[in-house]
Design a protein around this motif. Structure first.
Motif, mmCIF file in Angstrom:
data_model
loop_
_atom_site.group_PDB
_atom_site.id
_atom_site.type_symbol
_atom_site.label_atom_id
_atom_site.label_comp_id
_atom_site.label_asym_id
_atom_site.label_seq_id
_atom_site.Cartn_x
_atom_site.Cartn_y
_atom_site.Cartn_z
ATOM 1 N N ILE A 98 0.682 -1.227 0.227
ATOM 2 C CA ILE A 98 0.017 0.051 -0.008
ATOM 3 C C ILE A 98 0.773 1.397 -0.017
ATOM 4 O O ILE A 98 0.263 2.416 -0.333
ATOM 5 N N SER A 99 2.162 1.212 0.240
ATOM 6 C CA SER A 99 2.819 2.232 0.073
ATOM 7 C C SER A 99 3.830 2.568 -1.305
ATOM 8 O O SER A 99 4.550 3.610 -1.222
ATOM 9 N N LEU A 100 3.739 1.516 -2.043
ATOM 10 C CA LEU A 100 4.468 1.524 -3.337
ATOM 11 C C LEU A 100 3.668 2.711 -4.329
ATOM 12 O O LEU A 100 2.405 2.699 -4.763
ATOM 13 N N LYS A 101 4.258 3.681 -4.712
ATOM 14 C CA LYS A 101 3.709 4.672 -5.500
ATOM 15 C C LYS A 101 4.138 4.631 -6.912
ATOM 16 O O LYS A 101 3.394 5.112 -7.890
ATOM 17 N N SER A 102 5.473 4.047 -7.179
ATOM 18 C CA SER A 102 5.688 4.028 -8.707
ATOM 19 C C SER A 102 6.506 3.030 -8.893
ATOM 20 O O SER A 102 7.428 2.318 -7.818
ATOM 21 N N ILE A 103 6.726 2.281 -10.273
ATOM 22 C CA ILE A 103 7.613 1.345 -10.571
ATOM 23 C C ILE A 103 7.940 1.342 -11.833
ATOM 24 O O ILE A 103 6.986 1.709 -12.800
ATOM 25 N N ILE A 104 8.942 1.032 -12.106
ATOM 26 C CA ILE A 104 9.239 0.852 -13.647
ATOM 27 C C ILE A 104 9.455 -0.500 -14.231
ATOM 28 O O ILE A 104 10.532 -1.072 -13.346
ATOM 29 N N ILE A 105 9.016 -1.137 -15.030
ATOM 30 C CA ILE A 105 9.094 -2.573 -15.437
ATOM 31 C C ILE A 105 10.143 -2.536 -16.574
ATOM 32 O O ILE A 105 10.080 -1.933 -17.474
ATOM 33 N N PRO A 106 11.196 -3.380 -16.606
ATOM 34 C CA PRO A 106 12.139 -3.211 -17.496
ATOM 35 C C PRO A 106 11.593 -3.936 -18.742
ATOM 36 O O PRO A 106 10.740 -4.813 -18.807
ATOM 37 N N ASN A 107 12.470 -3.599 -19.802
ATOM 38 C CA ASN A 107 11.965 -4.309 -21.213
ATOM 39 C C ASN A 107 12.555 -5.651 -21.582
ATOM 40 O O ASN A 107 13.003 -6.071 -22.296
ATOM 41 N N SER A 108 12.462 -6.190 -20.614
ATOM 42 C CA SER A 108 12.615 -7.772 -20.521
ATOM 43 C C SER A 108 11.580 -8.598 -20.081
ATOM 44 O O SER A 108 11.205 -9.750 -20.299
ATOM 45 N N VAL A 109 10.508 -7.882 -19.385
ATOM 46 C CA VAL A 109 9.342 -8.656 -18.818
ATOM 47 C C VAL A 109 8.167 -8.843 -19.766
ATOM 48 O O VAL A 109 7.891 -8.027 -20.644
ATOM 49 N N ILE A 110 7.778 -10.047 -19.993
ATOM 50 C CA ILE A 110 6.958 -10.614 -20.854
ATOM 51 C C ILE A 110 5.563 -10.740 -20.442
ATOM 52 O O ILE A 110 4.431 -10.708 -21.062
ATOM 53 N N GLU A 111 5.425 -11.166 -18.859
ATOM 54 C CA GLU A 111 3.857 -11.491 -18.492
ATOM 55 C C GLU A 111 3.925 -10.844 -17.136
ATOM 56 O O GLU A 111 4.853 -10.757 -16.485
ATOM 57 N N ILE A 112 2.934 -9.942 -16.905
ATOM 58 C CA ILE A 112 2.400 -9.708 -15.514
ATOM 59 C C ILE A 112 1.227 -10.273 -15.010
ATOM 60 O O ILE A 112 0.321 -10.497 -15.601
ATOM 61 N N GLY A 113 1.418 -11.001 -13.941
ATOM 62 C CA GLY A 113 0.747 -11.940 -13.348
ATOM 63 C C GLY A 113 -0.751 -11.567 -12.894
ATOM 64 O O GLY A 113 -0.908 -10.437 -12.651
ATOM 65 N N ILE A 114 -1.582 -12.413 -12.362
ATOM 66 C CA ILE A 114 -2.856 -12.207 -11.726
ATOM 67 C C ILE A 114 -2.839 -11.398 -10.686
ATOM 68 O O ILE A 114 -2.232 -11.757 -9.939
ATOM 69 N N GLY A 115 -3.377 -10.362 -10.619
ATOM 70 C CA GLY A 115 -3.285 -9.755 -9.271
ATOM 71 C C GLY A 115 -2.018 -8.997 -8.780
ATOM 72 O O GLY A 115 -1.663 -8.712 -7.982
ATOM 73 N N ALA A 116 -1.055 -9.095 -9.851
ATOM 74 C CA ALA A 116 0.206 -8.695 -9.372
ATOM 75 C C ALA A 116 0.386 -7.260 -8.603
ATOM 76 O O ALA A 116 0.998 -7.311 -7.782
ATOM 77 N N PHE A 117 -0.236 -6.061 -9.066
ATOM 78 C CA PHE A 117 -0.254 -4.947 -8.435
ATOM 79 C C PHE A 117 -1.767 -4.831 -7.722
ATOM 80 O O PHE A 117 -1.998 -3.545 -7.158
#
Length: 463
Positions: A98-117
Motif C-alpha cells: 500500500i506504500s508503493l507509489k511508482s515502479i518501472i518494469i524493464p524491457n525484458s518482462v513478458i508477463e505480468i501475473g494475476i493481481g500482480a499490483f
C-alpha cells in the motif's frame, strides 16, 4: 549495513535483509512461488509476506522470475529495482503493497501475473514496456491512486477486472494490438470521462465499463462485432453512443441506469442480435434497459422498417434514419462529408482551398483525413471544442497555421506520415501536450526531435 535476516527464496536465489529495511535478492534463475495461505499442504509461505520492515527491494541481475505472492502485503515497501533479466512477474507479487507509489518494469518482462499490483492503493504511475505481451486478470485492480496508464502495443487483450476499481484513472491509452476488452476490465473506474477503442478491438466483454459514473464519451472500434451483457451499466454521464455497422450482437441490460443517455446510433442495416442472458436471480434478460421514451434511435437510411419489425429495437418510441448532414468540395480534388455521428471525412488528393474552414463547428467530434491530401488549409478546425479524435491517413507534408488551434479536448491524433508534417506557430495551440500521438513505429524519434511535435509526451507506435 548489518544483515538482520537471510535465507533462500529459490533453488539458486538467496536474500539478505539489512537493518535499514533494504531487501537484496540475488542469484541465478527463478524465485520460488508461494501461497497466500498455509491452509494448502505442500505450499510455501513467503518469508517476506506482510513484512512491515521492508522499505526497498533490490533484485540483482540473474533473477529470471519473481514468484507468486512473494512480496504480498509488504505495507511499508516504497520502491523496487527490477533488473533486465526478469521476464515474469508472478501472481499477486506486489498485492497490498500500500506504500508503493511508482515502479518501472524493464524491457525484458513478458508477463505480468494475476493481481500482480492489486490493491496497491498509493501506486500513481507505472511504466510498461513493449516487451509485455500479457497483462493478466486483476493486475491493477483497486489501485485507487493510478491516474493514467499506457498499454504496450504488444498486448492483445485487456483481461477481466484488470483495472477494476481504479477510481482515479482519468486516461488510458489502448494500442491497436488489443482485440478484446475483457469482462469488468474497467469496472468502477469512476473518474474515467472518455475512452477511445482502436480499430482492432472486436469484442467488448460483459460489464466492461459498469459503474464508470463519469464516462461521457466512448469511441467504439469500427470492427467491433460483439458487446457483452451490461457493458455500460450505471454509466450515468453517458449521453450518446454510436454502434458501428460491424456490430452484430449487443448483450441485454447494456444501458441499465444510463440516465443521461438520449441518443443511440446503430449503423448496421440489420438490427444487431440481443441474446437471452440468465441473470443472478435466474431471470432471462433480453432487453437493452434503456429509457425508450427519452432516448432516440438512429439507424441507416432504408433500414428503419427492419428495426420496427424487431421485437426489442422496436421498443424505441423514436426511430430516425441517419443521413449526411452536409457534403461538398473543399479543393479541386478534395471532398468532405459531415456525418450525423459527428465524424467529418475529408478525402481526395492535393491541396485544400485556402478559404475552406469548419471553425467553431460544435458538431464535429472526429476528423478522418484520407487519400492523397498533402496540405490542410489554415484554421480548418479552429476552436472545434468537441473534437476528440483525429485520424490523418494522408501523406501530409504540412499542417497550416491554426488548423487545430483551440481544440483543447483532442484525446488522440493518428498521423501516418513517416516524417513529421511541418506545422505553423499556432497549428496545435491549445491542444494538450499529453494528447496521444500515434505515428509509425520507426518515426517516433523524428517526431520527438521536430519543432512543436517535440513538446508532446505521449507517443504510441502504430504498424
Amino acid at each position: 549495513m548489518k544483515i538482520i535476516e537471510s535465507g533462500k527464496c529459490g533453488d539458486n536465489v538467496s536474500y539478505e535483509l539489512t537493518e535499514d529495511g533494504v531487501l537484496h535478492i540475488f542469484g541465478m534463475g527463478n524465485m520460488w512461488d508461494y501461497s497466500c495461505s498455509d491452509f494448502y499442504r505442500n505450499e510455501k509461505i513467503s518469508p517476506f509476506g506482510n513484512n512491515k520492515n521492508i522499505k526497498k527491494i533490490v533484485i540483482k541481475e540473474g533473477v529470471i522470475t519473481i514468484g507468486n505472492y512473494v512480496f504480498s502485503g509488504c505495507s511499508s515497501l516504497e520502491s523496487i529495482v527490477i533488473p533486465d533479466s526478469v521476464i515474469n512477474i508472478g501472481k499477486c507479487v506486489f498485492s497490498d503493497c500500500i506504500s508503493l507509489k511508482s515502479i518501472i518494469i524493464p524491457n525484458s518482462v513478458i508477463e505480468i501475473g494475476i493481481g500482480a499490483f492489486s490493491r496497491c492503493n498509493s501506486l500513481m504511475s507505472i511504466l510498461l514496456p513493449n516487451s509485455v505481451k500479457e497483462i493478466k486478470a486483476e493486475a491493477f485492480m483497486l489501485c485507487k491512486s493510478l491516474s493514467s496508464i499506457t498499454i504496450p502495443n504488444s498486448v492483445s487483450e485487456i483481461e477481466c477486472d484488470t483495472f477494476h476499481g481504479c477510481e482515479s484513472l482519468l486516461s488510458v491509452s489502448i494500442p491497436n494490438s488489443v482485440v478484446k476488452i475483457g469482462r469488468g476490465a474497467f469496472r468502477a473506474c469512476c473518474s474515467l470521462e472518455s475512452i477511445v477503442l482502436p480499430n482492432s478491438v472486436i469484442e467488448i466483454g460483459e460489464e466492461a465499463f459498469i459503474y464508470c459514473y463519469s464516462l461521457e464519451s466512448i469511441m467504439l472500434s469500427n470492427v467491433v462485432t460483439k458487446i457483452g451483457y451490461g457493458a455500460f451499466q450505471f454509466c450515468e454521464s453517458l449521453k450518446s453512443i454510436i454502434f458501428p455497422k460491424s456490430v452484430i450482437e449487443i448483450g441485454p441490460s447494456v444501458f441499465v441506469s444510463c440516465n443521461s443517455l438520449n441518443l443511440v446510433v446503430c449503423l448496421n442495416s440489420t438490427p444487431p442480435i440481443i441474446p437471452f442472458v440468465r441473470s443472478w436471480n435466474n431471470f432471462l434478460h433480453t432487453d437493452l434497459d434503456v429509457n425508450y421514451e427519452t432516448c432516440a434511435l438512429k439507424v441507416p437510411k432504408g433500414s428503419k422498417q427492419a428495426y420496427l419489425d424487431h421485437p426489442e429495437w422496436s421498443k424505441f418510441t423514436r426511430i430516425d434514419e441517419v443521413e449526411l448532414l452536409i457534403e461538398g468540395k473543399c479543393g479541386d480534388d478534395v471532398n468532405y462529408e459531415l456525418h450525423d455521428n459527428g465524424t467529418i471525412i475529408i478525402s481526395g488528393r492535393g491541396v485544400m482551398d485556402d478559404d475552406c474552414t469548419f471553425e467553431n463547428d460544435n458538431r464535429i467530434k472526429r476528423v478522418v483525413i484520407k487519400g492523397d491530401i498533402t496540405e490542410l488549409s489554415e484554421n480548418l478546425f479552429k476552436d472545434c471544442r468537441r473534437l476528440r479524435i483525429v485520424e490523418m491517413d494522408s501523406p501530409l507534408e504540412e499542417i497550416a497555421d491554426g488548423v487545430f488551434s483551440g481544440c483543447e479536448n483532442i484525446l488522440s491524433m493518428t498521423i501516418n506520415s513517416e516524417l513529421p508534417p511541418i506545422v505553423g506557430a499556432n497549428t496545435l495551440e491549445g491542444v494538450m501536450r499529453t494528447t496521444e500521438i500515434r505515428v509509425p513505429k520507426d518515426s517516433i524519434r523524428y517526431y520527438k526531435a521536430a519543432k512543436v511535435w517535440c513538446e508532446f509526451t505521449n507517443y504510441v507506435a502504430i504498424d
